[in-house]
Scaffold this motif. Structure first.
Motif, mmCIF file in Angstrom:
data_model
loop_
_atom_site.group_PDB
_atom_site.id
_atom_site.type_symbol
_atom_site.label_atom_id
_atom_site.label_comp_id
_atom_site.label_asym_id
_atom_site.label_seq_id
_atom_site.Cartn_x
_atom_site.Cartn_y
_atom_site.Cartn_z
ATOM 1 N N ARG A 222 0.817 -1.212 0.000
ATOM 2 C CA ARG A 222 0.000 0.000 0.000
ATOM 3 C C ARG A 222 0.850 1.259 0.000
ATOM 4 N NH1 ARG A 222 -3.480 -0.645 5.141
ATOM 5 N NH2 ARG A 222 -1.819 -2.113 5.722
ATOM 6 N N ALA A 223 2.106 1.143 0.418
ATOM 7 C CA ALA A 223 3.057 2.256 0.405
ATOM 8 C C ALA A 223 4.396 1.710 -0.069
ATOM 9 C CB ALA A 223 3.178 2.889 1.788
ATOM 10 N N HIS A 224 5.336 2.610 -0.308
ATOM 11 C CA HIS A 224 6.591 2.207 -0.949
ATOM 12 C C HIS A 224 7.832 2.417 -0.103
ATOM 13 C CE1 HIS A 224 3.812 3.446 -4.353
ATOM 14 N NE2 HIS A 224 3.924 2.137 -4.461
ATOM 15 N N TYR A 225 7.721 3.169 0.987
ATOM 16 C CA TYR A 225 8.920 3.474 1.781
ATOM 17 C C TYR A 225 8.480 3.963 3.142
ATOM 18 C CZ TYR A 225 13.469 5.617 2.959
ATOM 19 O OH TYR A 225 14.655 5.958 3.554
ATOM 20 N N MET A 226 9.319 3.743 4.121
ATOM 21 C CA MET A 226 9.073 4.321 5.424
ATOM 22 C C MET A 226 10.349 4.949 5.923
ATOM 23 S SD MET A 226 8.659 0.864 7.612
ATOM 24 C CE MET A 226 7.600 1.803 8.674
ATOM 25 N N VAL A 227 10.196 6.056 6.603
ATOM 26 C CA VAL A 227 11.362 6.804 7.037
ATOM 27 C C VAL A 227 12.084 6.062 8.147
ATOM 28 C CG1 VAL A 227 10.383 9.000 6.335
ATOM 29 C CG2 VAL A 227 10.015 8.188 8.670
ATOM 30 N N GLN A 228 13.384 6.298 8.228
ATOM 31 C CA GLN A 228 14.197 5.688 9.273
ATOM 32 C C GLN A 228 13.631 6.065 10.636
ATOM 33 O OE1 GLN A 228 18.121 7.230 9.451
ATOM 34 N NE2 GLN A 228 18.818 5.832 11.023
ATOM 35 N N ASP A 229 13.840 5.243 11.616
ATOM 36 C CA ASP A 229 13.439 5.406 13.011
ATOM 37 C C ASP A 229 12.063 4.821 13.293
ATOM 38 O OD1 ASP A 229 15.838 6.837 13.529
ATOM 39 O OD2 ASP A 229 14.881 8.667 12.821
ATOM 40 N N VAL A 230 11.219 4.641 12.265
ATOM 41 C CA VAL A 230 9.957 3.949 12.485
ATOM 42 C C VAL A 230 10.207 2.450 12.615
ATOM 43 C CG1 VAL A 230 7.736 3.333 11.472
ATOM 44 C CG2 VAL A 230 8.561 5.681 11.315
ATOM 45 N N LEU A 231 11.020 1.927 11.723
ATOM 46 C CA LEU A 231 11.294 0.494 11.728
ATOM 47 C C LEU A 231 12.487 0.200 12.627
ATOM 48 C CD1 LEU A 231 10.495 -2.242 10.590
ATOM 49 C CD2 LEU A 231 12.063 -1.847 8.696
ATOM 50 N N THR A 232 12.217 -0.360 13.784
ATOM 51 C CA THR A 232 13.262 -0.766 14.709
ATOM 52 C C THR A 232 13.238 -2.286 14.826
ATOM 53 O OG1 THR A 232 11.732 -0.381 16.544
ATOM 54 C CG2 THR A 232 13.253 1.392 15.993
ATOM 55 N N PHE A 233 14.248 -2.823 15.472
ATOM 56 C CA PHE A 233 14.422 -4.266 15.536
ATOM 57 C C PHE A 233 13.157 -5.019 15.975
ATOM 58 C CE2 PHE A 233 16.324 -8.018 17.904
ATOM 59 C CZ PHE A 233 16.495 -8.777 16.754
ATOM 60 N N PRO A 234 12.424 -4.580 17.006
ATOM 61 C CA PRO A 234 11.230 -5.330 17.424
ATOM 62 C C PRO A 234 10.123 -5.371 16.372
ATOM 63 C CG PRO A 234 11.992 -3.885 19.179
ATOM 64 C CD PRO A 234 12.745 -3.487 17.943
ATOM 65 N N ARG A 235 10.185 -4.500 15.341
ATOM 66 C CA ARG A 235 9.137 -4.490 14.315
ATOM 67 C C ARG A 235 9.534 -5.233 13.037
ATOM 68 N NH1 ARG A 235 8.192 0.837 16.399
ATOM 69 N NH2 ARG A 235 6.140 0.875 17.378
ATOM 70 N N LEU A 236 10.743 -5.752 12.970
ATOM 71 C CA LEU A 236 11.188 -6.390 11.732
ATOM 72 C C LEU A 236 10.277 -7.546 11.322
ATOM 73 C CD1 LEU A 236 15.085 -6.516 12.022
ATOM 74 C CD2 LEU A 236 13.647 -4.779 10.963
ATOM 75 N N HIS A 237 9.714 -8.247 12.301
ATOM 76 C CA HIS A 237 8.887 -9.411 11.974
ATOM 77 C C HIS A 237 7.655 -9.029 11.172
ATOM 78 C CE1 HIS A 237 6.740 -7.845 15.498
ATOM 79 N NE2 HIS A 237 5.694 -8.519 15.071
ATOM 80 N N LEU A 238 7.226 -7.761 11.267
ATOM 81 C CA LEU A 238 6.039 -7.325 10.540
ATOM 82 C C LEU A 238 6.280 -7.257 9.038
ATOM 83 C CD1 LEU A 238 4.888 -4.449 12.914
ATOM 84 C CD2 LEU A 238 3.869 -6.728 12.704
ATOM 85 N N ALA A 239 7.557 -7.233 8.645
ATOM 86 C CA ALA A 239 7.888 -7.096 7.232
ATOM 87 C C ALA A 239 8.561 -8.334 6.647
ATOM 88 C CB ALA A 239 8.810 -5.887 7.044
ATOM 89 N N GLU A 240 8.817 -9.344 7.459
ATOM 90 C CA GLU A 240 9.683 -10.428 7.005
ATOM 91 C C GLU A 240 9.067 -11.284 5.901
ATOM 92 O OE1 GLU A 240 8.538 -13.414 10.748
ATOM 93 O OE2 GLU A 240 10.570 -12.639 10.514
ATOM 94 N N HIS A 241 7.752 -11.273 5.747
ATOM 95 C CA HIS A 241 7.125 -12.099 4.715
ATOM 96 C C HIS A 241 6.654 -11.270 3.522
ATOM 97 C CE1 HIS A 241 7.411 -15.500 7.341
ATOM 98 N NE2 HIS A 241 6.646 -14.940 8.261
ATOM 99 N N SER A 242 7.097 -10.037 3.428
ATOM 100 C CA SER A 242 6.665 -9.182 2.329
ATOM 101 C C SER A 242 7.153 -9.731 0.989
ATOM 102 C CB SER A 242 7.206 -7.760 2.510
ATOM 103 O OG SER A 242 6.892 -6.960 1.389
ATOM 104 N N THR A 243 6.281 -9.676 -0.007
ATOM 105 C CA THR A 243 6.656 -10.085 -1.365
ATOM 106 C C THR A 243 6.839 -8.880 -2.279
ATOM 107 O OG1 THR A 243 4.325 -10.300 -2.002
ATOM 108 C CG2 THR A 243 5.431 -12.273 -1.138
ATOM 109 N N THR A 244 6.631 -7.669 -1.744
ATOM 110 C CA THR A 244 6.725 -6.463 -2.576
ATOM 111 C C THR A 244 7.801 -5.489 -2.109
ATOM 112 O OG1 THR A 244 5.039 -5.313 -1.248
ATOM 113 C CG2 THR A 244 4.278 -6.598 -3.145
ATOM 114 N N ALA A 245 8.342 -5.716 -0.919
ATOM 115 C CA ALA A 245 9.328 -4.787 -0.365
ATOM 116 C C ALA A 245 10.494 -5.562 0.225
ATOM 117 C CB ALA A 245 8.692 -3.895 0.704
ATOM 118 N N SER A 246 11.659 -4.922 0.246
ATOM 119 C CA SER A 246 12.866 -5.537 0.800
ATOM 120 C C SER A 246 13.437 -4.657 1.900
ATOM 121 C CB SER A 246 13.931 -5.723 -0.295
ATOM 122 O OG SER A 246 13.461 -6.577 -1.312
#
Length: 496
Positions: A222-246
């Motif tokens: 739904r979006a293409h980028y997120m600014v630094q500081d939003v994504l911290t280590f405890p949130r990495l699991h929310l993105a680990e199965h993404s097929t559209t983002a790295s």
């Protein structure tokens, strides 16, 4: 029949905090949407990314520093234009920076060494520094502090209520198009941009205060980028199965630090500062670490700044018995609670603050923790000094000179009001030499001074995480770090 037009190509960015205004030269709201708008609407003389030791052109296409490190000459791009069509000239640059200096506005934080700016002609200007500063270019190109504003729209006005703070007219690759407060900001590619044309039609900044949801929006496309500081280590699991983002990650450009409010009498006693330092058990910070990328850290600069890093300069080690004794001798225990503050925008600092508070409580010190948004930090911490201890971060590379605004006497971002003549002397000696080897020697001594005097306490070398869509190309690491992570003028579709 009119030809079919292709749909607008949008680049959607998740940001965690709404905009207050867009003139970051005047005042700064770290991590707000206005911060990122300013970086893409306005230009500066040069740009730096922490991934490169070199400056790259923005408004300035050529520059040179005199051997005495007190004079810099800049040649501007003659094609540069403001979004309203007026030419960008050396008069705009001089007016912006001299006005900020004269009034102590935010840009003065990194312009404090400027004695005068001479306009030689419409496209040439000379900066005269009041003292040698071989690292001045790094200050000038770092983050949002030195944007250039249009003189014809700001001269003779009160910057506090200039309407263009809310409706900016810049000279960057995108122009301001729409602001729906608390929801979104839209920037449009400016077709008359004088530099490399933008590769997307619009940048849409989506204000998403639910940080987990911000991660999910990029992860599911739904979006293409997120600014630094939003994504911290405890949130990495929310993105680990993404097929559209790295996920792209790197060692962070700075260290989270524990600061003392040096205006308060108790912290003028080195024993009190040392007591706090000895109370910190970095082992308790290990659950916050991403092995190989972030870590509890007792050094004063990141190891990645190899030419200036001092391996022998470390903070006082964990020693609960000594901590209790020193804090008791100085009267820090058994008093009203200490106020420990951190900025909520930097979400990783919440966990660090909680650990430090528990360590101090174990040493007999009552602590209250307060997470502040950027405006509250500006008012209560930077303005009123209403705190005892703080957790903060910030860039320390590619040149340690950029730390002077935080740790040198009178520095514009020195919210702790630290004043250490020994440290100031090291800064002065480092900036006086254009030889990087000698500068590195002085910076290593600076770190030893900080450690010896316990001016502040390093806590955690953090990682930088970038979750970004696979549909786009032009990220800093893909183009030789010619632009920083917050500049989106080179973003374009990954496939034509």
């Amino acid at each position: 029949m009119a030809a079919d037009r292709r749909p607008s190509l949008d680049f959607v960015v998740e940001v965690p905090a709404p905009a207050v205004e867009f003139n970051e030269v005047y005042r700064n709201f770290v991590g707000s949407a206005g911060y990122f708008v300013a970086n893409n609407v306005y230009s500066r003389l040069v740009v730096y990314d922490t991934g490169s030791p070199a400056a790259f052109p923005d408004l300035a296409e050529h520059w040179e520093m005199a051997q005495d490190a007190r004079t810099l000459r800049f040649q501007l791009n003659r094609n540069a234009r403001w979004h309203d069509g007026h030419p960008v000239t050396a008069h705009d640059v001089a007016h912006t920076h001299l006005t900020a200096l004269a009034n102590g506005y935010h840009a003065a934080s990194f312009l404090q060494d400027v004695q005068d700016i001479e306009v030689i002609d419409d496209h040439t200007l000379r900066y005269a520094l009041r003292r040698p500063n071989a690292g001045f270019l790094a200050q000038l190109g770092n983050l949002v502090f030195a944007h250039v504003l249009p003189r014809h729209l700001y001269e003779g006005t009160d910057w506090a209520d200039n309407p263009h703070n809310q409706h900016p007219v810049g000279s960057g690759p995108f122009r301001f198009a729409e602001h729906v407060p608390g929801e979104r900001i839209v920037l449009e590619a400016w077709k008359d941009y004088w530099g490399p044309p933008a590769g997307v039609d619009r940048v849409v900044l989506d204000i998403e205060t639910d940080l987990d949801e911000a991660v999910r929006k990029v992860a599911d496309g739904r979006a293409h980028y997120m600014v630094q500081d939003v994504l911290t280590f405890p949130r990495l699991h929310l993105a680990e199965h993404s097929t559209t983002a790295s996920l792209w990650r790197k060692r962070g450009p700075g260290v989270a630090v524990l600061g003392f409010n040096h205006t308060r009498e108790r912290w003028r006693d080195r024993r009190a500062r040392a007591g706090v330092a000895h109370a910190v058990d970095r082992r308790d910070l290990e659950p916050l670490a991403d092995p190989g990328w972030s870590e509890p850290y007792a050094h004063y600069l990141p190891r990645s700044v190899e030419w200036a890093y001092a391996d022998d300069a470390t903070a006082p080690a964990f020693d609960p018995e000594l901590a209790g004794r020193l804090l008791g001798e100085c009267g820090v225990t058994g008093t009203a609670p200490l106020r420990l503050v951190y900025m909520k925008t930097f979400t990783g600092h919440a966990g660090i603050a909680a650990v430090v508070a528990e360590n101090l409580r174990a040493a007999g010190v009552d602590v209250e923790v307060a997470g502040l948004d950027s405006p509250a930090w500006s008012r209560e911490v930077a303005g009123e000094a209403d705190f005892d201890l703080s957790i903060s971060g910030g860039n320390m590379i590619p040149d340690p000179e950029i730390t002077s605004s935080r740790f040198e006497t009178g520095g514009g971002r020195n919210h702790t009001r630290l004043s250490d003549p020994e440290a100031d002397a090291c800064y002065a000696a480092a900036r006086a030499s254009v030889d990087r080897v000698r500068r590195g020697e002085h910076y290593r001594e600076l770190q030893r001074v900080w450690a010896r005097n316990v001016d502040w306490v390093p806590l955690f070398w953090y990682a930088a995480y970038y979750l970004r869509s696979d549909d786009f190309f032009g990220w800093p690491d893909q183009i030789g770090f010619r632009v920083p992570f917050w500049h989106w003028g080179r973003i374009r579709p990954a496939t034509p």
